[in-house]
Enzyme design. Structure first.
Site, PDB file in Angstrom:
ATOM      1  N   GLY A 130     -13.038  -4.791  -0.394  1.00 17.77           N
ATOM      2  CA  GLY A 130     -13.698  -4.527  -0.140  1.00 17.77           C
ATOM      3  C   GLY A 130     -14.134  -3.191  -1.218  1.00 17.77           C
TER       4      GLY A 130
ATOM      5  NE  ARG B  58      -4.108  -2.434   1.662  1.00 21.03           N
ATOM      6  CZ  ARG B  58      -4.550  -2.572   3.104  1.00 21.03           C
ATOM      7  NH1 ARG B  58      -4.960  -2.805   4.478  1.00 21.03           N
ATOM      8  NH2 ARG B  58      -6.039  -2.843   1.983  1.00 21.03           N
TER       9      ARG B  58
ATOM     10  CE  LYS C 127     -19.849 -20.290   4.987  1.00 21.79           C
ATOM     11  NZ  LYS C 127     -20.324 -19.974   5.545  1.00 21.79           N
TER      12      LYS C 127
ATOM     13  N   GLY D  56      -8.942 -10.431  -1.433  1.00 22.04           N
ATOM     14  CA  GLY D  56      -7.407 -10.642  -1.052  1.00 22.04           C
ATOM     15  C   GLY D  56      -6.568 -12.083  -1.274  1.00 22.04           C
TER      16      GLY D  56
HETATM   17  P1  ADP Z   1     -11.329 -13.493  -2.398  1.00 24.36           P
HETATM   18  O1  ADP Z   1     -10.677 -13.435  -1.181  1.00 24.36           O
HETATM   19  O2  ADP Z   1     -10.870 -13.369  -3.724  1.00 24.36           O
HETATM   20  O3  ADP Z   1     -13.132 -12.711  -2.649  1.00 24.36           O
HETATM   21  P2  ADP Z   1     -12.976 -15.488  -1.528  1.00 24.36           P
HETATM   22  O4  ADP Z   1     -12.652 -15.182   0.276  1.00 24.36           O
HETATM   23  O5  ADP Z   1     -14.364 -15.796  -1.167  1.00 24.36           O
HETATM   24  O6  ADP Z   1     -11.405 -15.078  -2.476  1.00 24.36           O
HETATM   25  O7  ADP Z   1     -12.784 -17.612  -1.102  1.00 24.36           O
HETATM   26  C1  ADP Z   1     -11.516 -17.398  -1.156  1.00 24.36           C
HETATM   27  C2  ADP Z   1     -11.534 -18.908  -0.225  1.00 24.36           C
HETATM   28  O8  ADP Z   1     -12.700 -20.109  -1.159  1.00 24.36           O
HETATM   29  C3  ADP Z   1      -9.928 -20.134  -0.156  1.00 24.36           C
HETATM   30  O9  ADP Z   1      -9.777 -19.438   1.350  1.00 24.36           O
HETATM   31  C4  ADP Z   1     -10.583 -21.460  -0.405  1.00 24.36           C
HETATM   32  O10 ADP Z   1     -10.000 -22.659   0.046  1.00 24.36           O
HETATM   33  C5  ADP Z   1     -11.713 -21.321  -0.508  1.00 24.36           C
HETATM   34  N1  ADP Z   1     -12.350 -22.358  -1.204  1.00 24.36           N
HETATM   35  C6  ADP Z   1     -12.291 -22.102  -2.540  1.00 24.36           C
HETATM   36  N2  ADP Z   1     -12.446 -23.226  -3.339  1.00 24.36           N
HETATM   37  C7  ADP Z   1     -13.283 -24.462  -2.279  1.00 24.36           C
HETATM   38  C8  ADP Z   1     -13.669 -25.357  -1.663  1.00 24.36           C
HETATM   39  N3  ADP Z   1     -14.112 -26.285  -3.101  1.00 24.36           N
HETATM   40  N4  ADP Z   1     -13.942 -26.253  -0.794  1.00 24.36           N
HETATM   41  C9  ADP Z   1     -13.707 -25.296   0.458  1.00 24.36           C
HETATM   42  N5  ADP Z   1     -13.460 -24.110  -0.143  1.00 24.36           N
HETATM   43  C10 ADP Z   1     -13.094 -23.971  -0.911  1.00 24.36           C
END
Ligand code: ADP
Ligand code: MG
Length: 399
Positions: free
Chosen positions: A380, A38, A199, A357
């Site tokens: 965010g 940053r 999710k 992230g």
């Molecule tokens: P970002 O931070 O880039 O927005 P998210 O926080 O939404 O991404 O998602 C990242 C998480 O999703 C990681 O910790 C990863 O392990 C988890 N993940 C991805 N695919 C699966 C899966 N098939 N089952 C469980 N967890 C998953």
């Protein structure tokens, strides 16, 4: 997109006081910054203004002091790191307005840099209190916002000030806004979006916005399981939000209506336990997942097919890993698709923008972050932009 002014629109700034909103919310451990991304990102704007002869006052928040002074959250703690990043001395000013700040500005010379105290020490910051913003505006001649990552908040230093002083986007903000415009504002088509991560529930608004804007929606990660379940696939013990299968169906219907193809995996990597290289690891068709198995990554055939989809596209926006990439070998789909996207970007056939992230961590892990057209570290703010929301800090620059 409405136009915003940049540093190119500034006239002679010699001796003028620039109030520059930056993101200095550095991750810390034992009093030291553990990551300077940053700080490095805002250095060009600060140095350009200082070299042009402005008196540069840095405005930033640090942690969550909730409207009170906390010595552990004083921006004086990062003065040294910032001096090293800039290669210049900085004067720390323990206020953001009032006589102490005015006196400090009075003794600064053209080209000097001052660091004001944590804006969130005052309740007026997060309340976007006009009187608080006016107090800050009183010590400056113009305002520069270089903190896209804080632009989803309508706070005094991110939004209020832009209405009180001539307002400009800094170089980092300018780059971010141009990249986002190229990715979803007025992109070259076809556009593909990769949405992955854990999710559906955390990214509903993202999915709903994207189906109306992109030609290909590639769904991976844990959220793909909810979509597969909506299509009648038995996903065994996989992470799956069964209560959201109706929502997933509605998203697929909306996609259908607007000519967006939704891509779900047809082969997957499964295991009975979430561990590195488990003995139970196997690759199977989505219809062959056993009741005690979890889907932990998209399969190799789907990754190859998705790579072919990217080859037909001109623009890619990516948020969320395709699998549980933190543990080997469930990083394979994310790494594989990221390498294809990176190669197409280097070749010049694809404009690729990614953010989030875990996404940034995954692309770094794949070793291709530098080959994407643009990587947003904004968190965010990046997600809210993917949701199609108006970011108040950006809107105020465009007003
Ligand atoms: P970002 O931070 O880039 O927005 P998210 O926080 O939404 O991404 O998602 C990242 C998480 O999703 C990681 O910790 C990863 O392990 C988890 N993940 C991805 N695919 C699966 C899966 N098939 N089952 C469980 N967890 C998953
Ligand atoms: Mg995350």
């Amino acid at each position: 997109m409405a136009a915003f002014k940049t540093l190119d629109d500034l006239g002679d700034v010699t001796g003028k006081v620039a109030l520059v909103r930056v993101d200095l919310n550095l991750p810390m451990a034992d009093g030291r910054a553990t990551d300077l991304t940053r700080a490095n990102a805002v250095a060009p704007t600060i140095l350009e203004l200082a070299d042009a002869g402005a008196k540069v006052l840095l405005l930033a928040h640090f942690g969550r002091p909730k409207g009170e002074r906390h010595s552990t959250l004083s921006l004086s703690l990062i003065q040294g790191e910032m001096e090293r990043v800039l290669g210049r001395e900085i004067m720390f000013i323990p206020e953001v307005s009032g006589p102490v700040a005015e006196q400090a500005v009075g003794i600064m010379r053209a080209g000097d840099i001052g660091l004001l105290e944590n804006t969130r020490f005052w309740p007026g910051e997060e309340k976007n209190d006009p009187a608080f913003a006016q107090g800050i505006a009183a010590i400056g001649d113009f305002y520069v916002n270089d903190a896209f990552s804080a632009a989803h908040r309508a706070h005094a230093s991110t939004e209020g000030l832009a209405h009180l002083l001539p307002a400009y986007a800094g170089r980092a903000m300018e780059k971010e806004l141009n990249a986002l415009e190229a990715a979803l504002g007025s992109p070259q088509t076809p556009v593909a979006a990769v949405v992955g991560g854990a999710k559906v529930s955390t990214k509903l608004a993202v999915l709903e916005n994207l189906v109306g804007k992109v030609q290909h929606l590639i769904i991976g990660g844990g959220m793909a399981n909810t979509f597969l379940a909506a299509r009648g696939v038995d996903v065994g013990k996989s992470l799956c939000e069964h209560d959201l299968t109706g929502t997933a169906e509605a998203i697929m219907e909306a996609a259908d209506k607007s000519g967006c193809t939704v891509h779900l995996p047809y082969d997957v990597v499964v295991a009975t336990e979430f561990a590195a290289n488990p003995a139970s690891l196997r690759i199977c068709n989505v219809h062959e997942v056993a009741p005690d198995e979890m889907i932990l990554d998209v399969g190799p055939q789907a990754v190859e097919a998705l790579g072919d989809v990217l080859k037909t596209c001109r623009t890619l926006v990516w948020n969320g890993p395709m699998g549980a990439f933190e543990i080997v070998p469930f990083d394979a789909a994310t790494v594989g698709l990221a390498k294809t996207a990176a190669a197409l970007s280097v070749e010049g056939s694809l404009t690729s923008v990614a953010g989030g992230g875990d996404t940034v961590a995954a692309l770094n892990h794949a070793g291709v972050a530098g080959d994407f057209t643009y990587i947003s570290t904004a968190g965010g703010a990046f997600l809210e932009w993917m949701e199609g929301k108006v970011l108040p800090g950006v809107a105020a620059l465009e007003a």
